[in-house]
Write an enzyme that holds these catalytic residues in place. Structure first.
Site, PDB file in Angstrom:
ATOM      1  N   GLU A 171       0.878  -0.992   0.095  1.00 46.75           N
ATOM      2  CA  GLU A 171      -0.085  -0.128  -0.060  1.00 46.75           C
ATOM      3  C   GLU A 171       0.844   1.330  -0.003  1.00 46.75           C
ATOM      4  OE1 GLU A 171      -1.198  -2.941   1.775  1.00 46.75           O
ATOM      5  OE2 GLU A 171      -2.036  -2.960  -0.154  1.00 46.75           O
ATOM      6  N   ASN A 289      -0.488  -8.214  -3.293  1.00 44.65           N
ATOM      7  CA  ASN A 289      -1.110  -7.466  -4.491  1.00 44.65           C
ATOM      8  C   ASN A 289       0.185  -6.772  -5.092  1.00 44.65           C
ATOM      9  OD1 ASN A 289      -1.460  -6.032  -1.918  1.00 44.65           O
ATOM     10  ND2 ASN A 289      -1.856  -4.515  -3.337  1.00 44.65           N
ATOM     11  N   ASP A 331      -7.431  -6.341  -4.915  1.00 43.77           N
ATOM     12  CA  ASP A 331      -6.494  -6.475  -3.634  1.00 43.77           C
ATOM     13  C   ASP A 331      -6.697  -7.772  -3.294  1.00 43.77           C
ATOM     14  OD1 ASP A 331      -4.510  -5.960  -1.785  1.00 43.77           O
ATOM     15  OD2 ASP A 331      -6.143  -5.488  -0.323  1.00 43.77           O
TER      16      ASP A 331
HETATM   17  O1  LIG Z   1       0.263  -5.210   1.136  1.00 45.21           O
HETATM   18  C1  LIG Z   1       0.760  -5.240   2.218  1.00 45.21           C
HETATM   19  O2  LIG Z   1       1.930  -5.157   2.533  1.00 45.21           O
HETATM   20  C2  LIG Z   1       0.004  -5.845   3.114  1.00 45.21           C
HETATM   21  C3  LIG Z   1       0.370  -5.901   4.648  1.00 45.21           C
HETATM   22  C4  LIG Z   1      -0.444  -6.484   5.926  1.00 45.21           C
HETATM   23  C5  LIG Z   1       0.468  -6.677   6.852  1.00 45.21           C
HETATM   24  O3  LIG Z   1       1.507  -6.735   7.080  1.00 45.21           O
HETATM   25  O4  LIG Z   1      -0.209  -6.757   8.079  1.00 45.21           O
HETATM   26  C6  LIG Z   1      -1.630  -6.706   5.517  1.00 45.21           C
HETATM   27  C7  LIG Z   1      -2.103  -6.541   3.857  1.00 45.21           C
HETATM   28  N1  LIG Z   1      -1.266  -6.084   2.905  1.00 45.21           N
HETATM   29  C8  LIG Z   1      -3.696  -6.850   3.526  1.00 45.21           C
HETATM   30  O5  LIG Z   1      -3.797  -6.512   2.415  1.00 45.21           O
HETATM   31  C9  LIG Z   1      -4.308  -7.295   4.457  1.00 45.21           C
HETATM   32  O6  LIG Z   1      -5.503  -7.680   4.182  1.00 45.21           O
HETATM   33  C10 LIG Z   1      -4.130  -7.530   5.813  1.00 45.21           C
HETATM   34  C11 LIG Z   1      -4.840  -7.764   6.834  1.00 45.21           C
HETATM   35  C12 LIG Z   1      -4.011  -8.019   7.951  1.00 45.21           C
HETATM   36  C13 LIG Z   1      -4.262  -8.057   9.582  1.00 45.21           C
HETATM   37  O7  LIG Z   1      -3.344  -8.592  10.179  1.00 45.21           O
HETATM   38  O8  LIG Z   1      -5.459  -8.379   9.897  1.00 45.21           O
HETATM   39  N2  LIG Z   1      -2.753  -7.482   7.460  1.00 45.21           N
HETATM   40  C14 LIG Z   1      -2.828  -7.180   6.296  1.00 45.21           C
END
Ligand SMILES: O=C(O)c1cc(C(=O)O)c2c(n1)C(=O)C(=O)c1cc(C(=O)O)[nH]c1-2
Length: 599
Positions: A171, A289, A331
């Site tokens: 992101e 993603n 995503d």
């Molecule tokens: O694209 C990323 O770098 C990234 C990192 C993380 C993360 O490190 O927790 C999540 C996500 N995306 C993501 O898309 C996501 O749905 C998500 C849920 C969670 C969580 O801990 O509940 N982390 C993350």
């Protein structure tokens, strides 16, 4: 590491983030069973004093339990033989500004153990090795840099003489990777990027030798302008695809793009749970993603984002790699865990993807055996071609800049997110926590600035057609057909545990820790914990007694809006609106604690 391998042989330990290298989340401990579970009672609790989402589980080795809190990632080593007395603690110093760079709450997914060390992957990118005996720092290395938007949330994975870690930040336009460091001194053994030239994604002439069609330059044909509003993508059939192509980590990022050479800011985060098969020396993981979420500005399949890869542990070279969601428009990160299991003398790799399909591969060759929707509400694709792995997209749910696409199922957080599924070799079934959430998704123009959020879409989330936000289901991994399904009020955002007595444990966002019958899904026991549970259920034995436990502490993507008091529907990338009812069950914020039970 020899001490880790020895520890994993004794089921009284939980020496790996998911119990064993196969990632099954299974324990052969059998004291707690269907007959006596009604007598399961709280044995002890431990408050971490940190009020944000608590994911993962502790590790247990002999009489010692090691646990880590959400940011600032405080570690406690507890003596299980002495009423959980704190033997040592370690409080890392991290710049609080890193919290603004974590996309989805201040989470971490646990610790690694091996070579007499406890490994911590801090949110700010430092990978630290501590002496398991006294918590003294032995070495540390900088794995990612929060200044450019890169962070870490994964548990370090100790395998043989290496510790593996990943990278978050899709992101923020980070070009992510998986990296292996040597246990002894923290020197880098290898690093494999998710995007870029073959020399940096560590693909070689033998990668995908068994499935050359996975190495296609293009798997869709544009219909009505493809990325343009009203356009969509038609799947090419296996006979139309030319396989065996090279350098796809750069060549599938077509022009014109929002940013020159988009693969250099291509995302592909790596933050799941990674299994290892000692027979083949392969380690498996999923990449997330492609950046940015606006698909119009990165035409092409965007390899190797959204891909499950099997790599040789010693060299990092990819044996096989299959992209699940080419040219992602939603995503649907491919980061979810892979679980290895054996059947009829063969080893298979199973993966419940965010995109709503469950995949089963021949673990050694990567040939796809089965790919099915985990629930009928999945609507963005009709099916997956087993020869190519390519989903047939439904144009009605394609997303385009400045157009608000409606009724897309699942939502961006997928039919399952970070919460790992579990497998039982006794029943031969996979047990998967589910999200039952749909969304609207509007890609928007967004400029890349290093270290600043680079999301490029606005979304809202809402309950799927069953009228609930979640569920819990059992699947036959040879067909990926559903065997039983329980509804849950909210997403089951907690990892599952299976035991030899056909029990399955998991937690819920409305504060329940539950056990169900592995054969039927019938609820057998539940206990209300202090806050929503997003941790992984785990078990250990001490002095002849079996314990089961789980972290409570609401958070993660589902709970971050609640933790921060955000209320506008599109806040927290849509979670604020979708999960607004959580405030009826949880006092904001967080509430990190470990809850442990015994007969
Ligand atoms: O694209 C990323 O770098 C990234 C990192 C993380 C993360 O490190 O927790 C999540 C996500 N995306 C993501 O898309 C996501 O749905 C998500 C849920 C969670 C969580 O801990 O509940 N982390 C993350």
């Amino acid at each position: 590491a020899a001490d880790q391998e020895a520890a994993m042989k004794d089921p009284n330990n939980w020496a790996h983030p998911r119990g064993q290298h196969n990632n099954q989340g299974y324990s052969s401990l059998a004291q707690i069973n269907k007959g006596n579970i009604k007598n399961l009672k709280a044995a002890w609790t431990f408050a971490t004093g940190v009020n944000r989402g608590h994911e993962g589980s502790p590790v247990v080795v002999g009489n010692m339990m090691y646990l880590v809190s959400a940011f600032p990632n405080n570690i406690y080593a507890l003596d299980l033989n002495d009423n959980q007395k704190i033997v040592w603690s370690y409080f890392p110093k991290q710049d609080p500004s890193v919290q603004a760079v974590l996309c989805c709450d201040n989470v971490t997914r646990g610790l690694g153990f091996g070579d007499g060390k406890i490994f911590l992957q801090q949110n700010d990118g430092m990978l630290v090795a501590l002496d398991a005996k006294d918590g003294k720092k032995i070495w540390e290395v900088k794995n990612t840099d929060p200044k450019v938007g890169a962070t870490n949330t994964n548990a370090p994975h100790v395998i043989k003489d290496k510790v593996l870690t990943g990278c978050s930040g899709a992101e923020f336009g980070v070009r992510c990777f998986i990296a292996a460091y040597n246990l002894k001194d923290g020197s880098l053994a290898w690093k494999a990027y998710s995007t870029g030239p073959d020399a940096e994604t560590l693909h070689d002439a033998n990668t995908n030798k068994d499935n050359p069609l996975y190495n296609a330059l293009s798997v869709y044909q544009d219909v009505n302008g493809g990325n343009k509003e009203g356009g969509s993508f038609k799947r090419l059939e296996a006979s139309q695809i030319k396989g065996g192509e090279k350098e796809l980590g750069t060549r599938t990022w077509l022009k014109p793009q929002a940013i020159k050479d988009g693969w250099q800011h291509g995302g592909g985060s790596v933050w799941g749970w990674w299994p290892y098969d000692a027979k083949t020396n392969l380690v498996y993981y999923g990449a997330g993603n492609p950046s940015v979420w606006n698909p119009d500005v990165r035409p092409g399949d965007n390899k190797w984002s959204m891909t499950v890869t099997a790599r040789d542990l010693d060299t990092g070279v990819a044996k096989w790699a299959m992209q699940m969601t080419p040219h992602d428009e939603w995503d649907y990160d491919g980061v979810n865990e892979v679980i290895l299991f054996d059947k009829g003398g063969k080893t298979y790799a199973w993966h419940h993807d965010r995109n709503g399909f469950a995949y089963t591969w021949n673990a050694n060759t990567g040939s796809l055996i089965a790919a099915e929707k985990v629930h009928p509400f999945v609507n963005w694709a009709a099916d997956v071609d087993l020869k190519t792995g390519v989903p047939s997209k439904d144009g009605r749910y394609s997303t385009h800049q400045d157009y608000n696409a409606k009724g897309i199922c699942p939502a961006a957080l997928g039919t399952k997110d970070q919460q790992p599924a579990a497998y039982s070799p006794k029943t031969g079934l996979m047990y998967s926590p589910l999200n039952h959430v749909c969304m609207t998704y509007e890609p928007v123009e967004s400029k890349y600035v290093a270290g600043q959020p680079w999301v490029g879409a606005t979304l809202t989330m809402f309950a799927g057609p069953d009228g609930v936000m979640g569920g819990f289901a059992a699947y036959d991994p040879m067909t990926n057909k559903k065997v039983w399904y329980n509804k849950e009020k909210f997403s089951a955002w907690s990892g599952a545990l299976t035991t030899a007595t056909d029990l399955v444990f998991y937690g819920t966002l409305d504060r329940w820790f539950k056990a169900v019958d592995a054969k039927s899904g019938k609820e057998l026991w539940k206990f209300q914990v202090g806050s929503g549970a997003i941790g992984n259920a785990f078990t250990y034995g001490n002095k002849g007694k079996q314990y089961v436990g789980i972290f409570s502490g609401i958070g993660g993507w589902a709970g971050v809006a609640m933790n921060l008091g955000m209320t506008s529907d599109t806040d927290a990338l849509g979670a604020a609106g979708g999960y607004k009812e959580l405030t009826k069950y949880n006092a904001a914020p967080g509430g990190g604690a470990l809850n442990v039970f015994a007969l």
